[in-house]
Design a protein around this motif. Structure first.
Motif, PDB file in Angstrom:
ATOM      1  N   GLY A  92       0.820  -1.201   0.000  1.00 19.53           N
ATOM      2  CA  GLY A  92       0.000   0.000   0.000  1.00 19.53           C
ATOM      3  C   GLY A  92       0.852   1.248   0.000  1.00 19.53           C
ATOM      4  O   GLY A  92       2.013   1.232   0.399  1.00 19.53           O
ATOM      5  N   GLY A  95      -1.000   4.144   5.559  1.00 20.15           N
ATOM      6  CA  GLY A  95      -2.162   4.845   5.051  1.00 20.15           C
ATOM      7  C   GLY A  95      -1.952   6.319   4.852  1.00 20.15           C
ATOM      8  O   GLY A  95      -0.867   6.871   5.059  1.00 20.15           O
ATOM      9  N   THR A 116      -7.028   9.410   3.516  1.00 23.06           N
ATOM     10  CA  THR A 116      -8.165   8.942   2.724  1.00 23.06           C
ATOM     11  C   THR A 116      -8.160   7.444   2.441  1.00 23.06           C
ATOM     12  O   THR A 116      -9.106   6.938   1.849  1.00 23.06           O
ATOM     13  CB  THR A 116      -8.223   9.683   1.373  1.00 23.06           C
ATOM     14  N   SER A 117      -7.116   6.717   2.835  1.00 25.98           N
ATOM     15  CA  SER A 117      -7.084   5.286   2.557  1.00 25.98           C
ATOM     16  C   SER A 117      -6.082   4.602   3.469  1.00 25.98           C
ATOM     17  O   SER A 117      -5.203   5.257   4.040  1.00 25.98           O
ATOM     18  CB  SER A 117      -6.700   5.025   1.100  1.00 25.98           C
ATOM     19  N   THR A 138      -4.058   0.497   4.517  1.00 21.63           N
ATOM     20  CA  THR A 138      -3.805  -0.918   4.280  1.00 21.63           C
ATOM     21  C   THR A 138      -3.253  -1.554   5.543  1.00 21.63           C
ATOM     22  O   THR A 138      -2.350  -1.002   6.181  1.00 21.63           O
ATOM     23  CB  THR A 138      -2.796  -1.121   3.137  1.00 21.63           C
ATOM     24  N   ASN A 165      -7.568  -3.784   2.617  1.00 14.55           N
ATOM     25  CA  ASN A 165      -7.850  -2.353   2.618  1.00 14.55           C
ATOM     26  C   ASN A 165      -8.702  -2.017   3.838  1.00 14.55           C
ATOM     27  O   ASN A 165      -9.595  -2.778   4.214  1.00 14.55           O
ATOM     28  CB  ASN A 165      -8.590  -1.943   1.344  1.00 14.55           C
ATOM     29  N   PRO A 218     -11.076   1.096   5.360  1.00 14.21           N
ATOM     30  CA  PRO A 218     -11.747   2.303   4.876  1.00 14.21           C
ATOM     31  C   PRO A 218     -11.664   3.498   5.816  1.00 14.21           C
ATOM     32  O   PRO A 218     -12.644   4.190   6.049  1.00 14.21           O
ATOM     33  CB  PRO A 218     -13.194   1.837   4.706  1.00 14.21           C
ATOM     34  N   ASN A 219     -10.498   3.711   6.385  1.00  7.79           N
ATOM     35  CA  ASN A 219     -10.230   4.953   7.118  1.00  7.79           C
ATOM     36  C   ASN A 219      -8.719   5.091   7.237  1.00  7.79           C
ATOM     37  O   ASN A 219      -7.979   4.484   6.456  1.00  7.79           O
ATOM     38  CB  ASN A 219     -10.951   5.013   8.476  1.00  7.79           C
ATOM     39  N   TYR A 220      -8.219   5.874   8.180  1.00  8.66           N
ATOM     40  CA  TYR A 220      -6.789   6.157   8.301  1.00  8.66           C
ATOM     41  C   TYR A 220      -6.222   5.273   9.419  1.00  8.66           C
ATOM     42  O   TYR A 220      -6.273   5.646  10.588  1.00  8.66           O
ATOM     43  CB  TYR A 220      -6.615   7.636   8.632  1.00  8.66           C
ATOM     44  N   HIS A 252     -11.633   9.525   8.025  1.00  3.29           N
ATOM     45  CA  HIS A 252     -11.014  10.136   6.861  1.00  3.29           C
ATOM     46  C   HIS A 252     -10.745  11.615   7.081  1.00  3.29           C
ATOM     47  O   HIS A 252     -11.334  12.256   7.948  1.00  3.29           O
ATOM     48  CB  HIS A 252     -11.936  10.015   5.639  1.00  3.29           C
TER      49      HIS A 252
END
Length: 320
Positions: A69, A93, A96-97, A99, A115, A117-119, A139
């Motif tokens: 990532g 991370g 915005t994204s 791993t 993945n 879905p946040n930091y 995010h």
């Protein structure tokens, strides 16, 4: 500025006395404790292992990894497993994204990634069940002012890390930042925002879930950040927040007076030798930290040229 902050931390611990301070005076002739340090460099995105008693230069890199990532290496810790040997848990991370990933240490083979879905700011594995938890804040930019956050749970379907699958929906946790498995209490400690709390991990053949142990909840922090064991004092957790470093007794859930009052400490650990290692940002500087890793007892600071070091961890896979 960073060195002055270090001095203030040492003095604060010394003035506070035995009940509050972790600083132990070592004989002037004593050699600094020998241990290896795992650091994450936000600038390069890489993770490095160094001997704390040698300069943090390319020539002295003992092990390194460029994790899966793109983004900042926010967490990195070694853990022992029965199925895969020693592994590295990594969280990387951006606002915005993110791993979460696991690597086998001996050959750096990526065993698993997902993945988030946040930091993500932390990843931890529960010994015994093999359940992996990832903690992330919401995010967007904003650091401590950002809202939201969650815990993500993954369960193994066999004895190997590559079998991890998602276990249910994310669990809301405001500003989730720190994780630590406690093998003595069999609890997953989580910190973020004002809260430190513990979760039981309940598993069946086809499920895993976190159940909060509300008797171990403590809402006494200001933007809690890092969470580590005290390797010299089993039964104590070390928690950093925006305004300092604190110890929490896991039996009584009592929070100590500040061990150090330096602001913006990003990671802090108490080695079994008594040495204290920390990283931190400075006012007006990079929000993640500086190029320095500090050692309070020996009075040494190691710099990695061109780096921004967010967290420094001990090489040990031990939880305590």
């Amino acid at each position: 500025m960073d060195r002055r902050g270090l001095l203030k931390g040492v003095l604060a611990g010394a003035v506070a006395g035995p009940a509050a301070g972790l600083v132990t005076a070592a004989p002037a002739s004593a050699a600094p404790a020998q241990f290896n340090v795992l650091v994450g460099d936000v600038n390069s995105g890489k993770i490095y292992l160094f001997d704390r008693n040698k300069p943090f230069t390319d020539a002295n890199i003992k092990w390194s990894l460029n994790p899966a990532g793109s983004g900042h290496p926010m967490e990195h810790r070694f853990r022992d497993t029965s199925g895969d040997g020693q592994i590295l848990l990594a969280a990387t991370g951006t606002p915005t994204s993110g791993t979460a990933s696991i690597y086998r240490r001996r050959d750096k083979r990526k065993l698993w990634s997902a993945n988030v879905p946040n930091y993500p700011h932390a990843i931890e594995r529960a010994r015994g069940t093999g359940v992996v938890v990832v903690a992330g804040r919401s995010h967007g930019s904003g650091g401590g002012t950002a809202t939201g956050g969650s815990l993500h749970v993954f369960r193994p379907t066999d004895s190997h890390s590559g079998s991890l699958v998602r276990a249910g929906s994310p669990i809301p946790f405001h500003q989730a930042h720190g994780l630590l498995w406690d093998p003595q209490l069999e609890r997953m400690w989580v910190t973020g925002g004002k809260r430190l709390t513990a979760y039981r991990i309940v598993t069946t053949a086809s499920s895993a879930k976190l159940v909060e142990d509300t008797a171990r909840r403590l809402d006494e922090f200001t933007r809690a950040h890092d969470l580590q064991p005290d390797y010299r004092n089993p039964g104590r957790l070390l928690v950093t927040d925006t305004y300092g470093v604190y110890a929490v007794d896991t039996s009584t859930m009592r929070k100590s007076a500040p061990l150090h009052t330096r602001r913006l400490v990003k990671s802090y650990v108490h080695h079994s030798s008594g040495e204290q290692m920390w990283t931190g940002a400075v006012e007006g500087g990079n929000a993640f930290g500086t190029k320095w890793v500090h050692f309070n007892v020996s009075g040494v600071a190691r710099a990695r040229a061109g780096a921004i070091i967010y967290k420094a961890r001990l090489e040990t896979p031990n939880y305590r």
